[in-house]
Design an enzyme around this catalytic site. Structure first.
Site, PDB file in Angstrom:
ATOM      1  N   GLU A  33      -0.957  -8.579   5.111  1.00 34.41           N
ATOM      2  CA  GLU A  33      -0.876  -8.692   6.571  1.00 34.41           C
ATOM      3  C   GLU A  33      -2.256  -8.632   7.219  1.00 34.41           C
ATOM      4  O   GLU A  33      -2.441  -9.103   8.350  1.00 34.41           O
ATOM      5  CB  GLU A  33       0.047  -7.604   7.150  1.00 34.41           C
ATOM      6  CG  GLU A  33      -0.546  -6.216   7.284  1.00 34.41           C
ATOM      7  CD  GLU A  33      -0.636  -5.427   5.995  1.00 34.41           C
ATOM      8  OE1 GLU A  33      -1.047  -4.252   6.044  1.00 34.41           O
ATOM      9  OE2 GLU A  33      -0.297  -5.985   4.918  1.00 34.41           O
ATOM     10  N   HIS A  46      -3.401  -5.567   1.070  1.00 38.67           N
ATOM     11  CA  HIS A  46      -2.733  -5.782   2.348  1.00 38.67           C
ATOM     12  C   HIS A  46      -2.680  -7.263   2.745  1.00 38.67           C
ATOM     13  O   HIS A  46      -3.621  -7.762   3.372  1.00 38.67           O
ATOM     14  CB  HIS A  46      -3.479  -5.032   3.457  1.00 38.67           C
ATOM     15  CG  HIS A  46      -3.292  -3.553   3.447  1.00 38.67           C
ATOM     16  ND1 HIS A  46      -2.323  -2.919   4.194  1.00 38.67           N
ATOM     17  CD2 HIS A  46      -3.954  -2.584   2.786  1.00 38.67           C
ATOM     18  CE1 HIS A  46      -2.406  -1.606   3.997  1.00 38.67           C
ATOM     19  NE2 HIS A  46      -3.392  -1.378   3.146  1.00 38.67           N
ATOM     20  N   CYS A  67       0.842  -1.204   0.000  1.00 32.03           N
ATOM     21  CA  CYS A  67       0.000   0.000   0.000  1.00 32.03           C
ATOM     22  C   CYS A  67       0.880   1.258   0.000  1.00 32.03           C
ATOM     23  O   CYS A  67       1.528   1.538  -0.991  1.00 32.03           O
ATOM     24  CB  CYS A  67      -0.982  -0.041   1.170  1.00 32.03           C
ATOM     25  SG  CYS A  67      -2.374   1.104   0.963  1.00 32.03           S
TER      26      CYS A  67
END
Length: 225
Positions: free
Chosen positions: A204, A202, A85
């Site tokens: 994560e 993302h 990002c």
């Protein structure tokens, strides 16, 4: 492997990245950009957030922080580096990967799950998948539209450096499945080395099962294992 998650003023996904990496068994620590890159760094994450408030252009100021010279040197030496990002914006602004990220076609901040088609399965970032697999990973950005000149785009495709494309749940790459207007539905690309990558979604945020959503992103982070 010891992974350094670089924290700039305005980063806000650094803790998420550390938690996700530790969950899959990777030692990770947050590193304040002014402290320089630790000598024992064996992997690097440029996390999401809004470094320096996205002034000038998203990622432009962080890309010029002194630590990024160390990151580029590490990347040239084969240390795996991923930008996520805002980290993708920083990576492209600092020349780690081609192209640039700019304002979404909708001109709005978009936060939603998206589907990605795995374009290559022979890189560290995609070894957990098969080519053509469809994974679900969330996005959260206002400047995620991937832009690249025609000639550079042709080179990117010819060199097989597109990692992920936005697609629908069936793996079809369509305009409707493109959340931000990215050129060629590109969601993630490789640098000159396959050990360097950036992507807007993302991983994560799609790793920990206790979040109650897809864990498809864990395979991307497993490049550090």
């Amino acid at each position: 492997m010891t992974v350094s998650v670089i924290q700039f003023g305005g980063s806000n996904c650094d803790r998420d990245a550390v938690r996700a990496l530790e969950y899959i068994g990777v030692d990770a620590e947050r590193v304040w950009h002014e402290d320089g890159l630790p000598a024992d760094t064996e992997g690097i994450v440029l996390p999401g957030g809004f470094s320096y408030g996205d002034y000038l252009r998203a990622g432009a100021m962080a890309a010029r922080a002194p630590i990024m010279a160390d990151v580029r040197e590490a990347a040239a030496d084969g240390v795996p580096v991923i930008g996520v990002c805002n980290g993708a914006q920083i990576g492209s602004e600092s020349g780690l990967t081609p192209g640039a990220f700019t304002t979404n076609a909708s001109a709005r901040f978009q936060c939603e799950p998206v589907h990605l088609r795995v374009e290559r399965a022979d890189t560290p970032w995609t070894a957990a998948y098969d080519e053509g697999d469809v994974i679900e990973v969330p996005i959260a950005h206002g400047e995620g539209r991937f832009e690249i000149g025609e000639e550079a785009h042709a080179d990117l495709v010819a060199d097989d450096r597109v990692l992920f494309r936005y697609c629908d749940a069936d793996g079809e790459v369509t305009d409707e499945a493109n959340p931000n207007g990215s050129t060629d539905n590109v969601a993630g690309v490789l640098g000159e080395r396959e050990s360097v990558a950036v992507l807007m979604p993302h991983p994560e945020r799609a790793t920990l099962p206790d979040l109650g959503r897809s864990t498809d992103g864990a395979g991307i982070l497993e490049a550090f294992t």
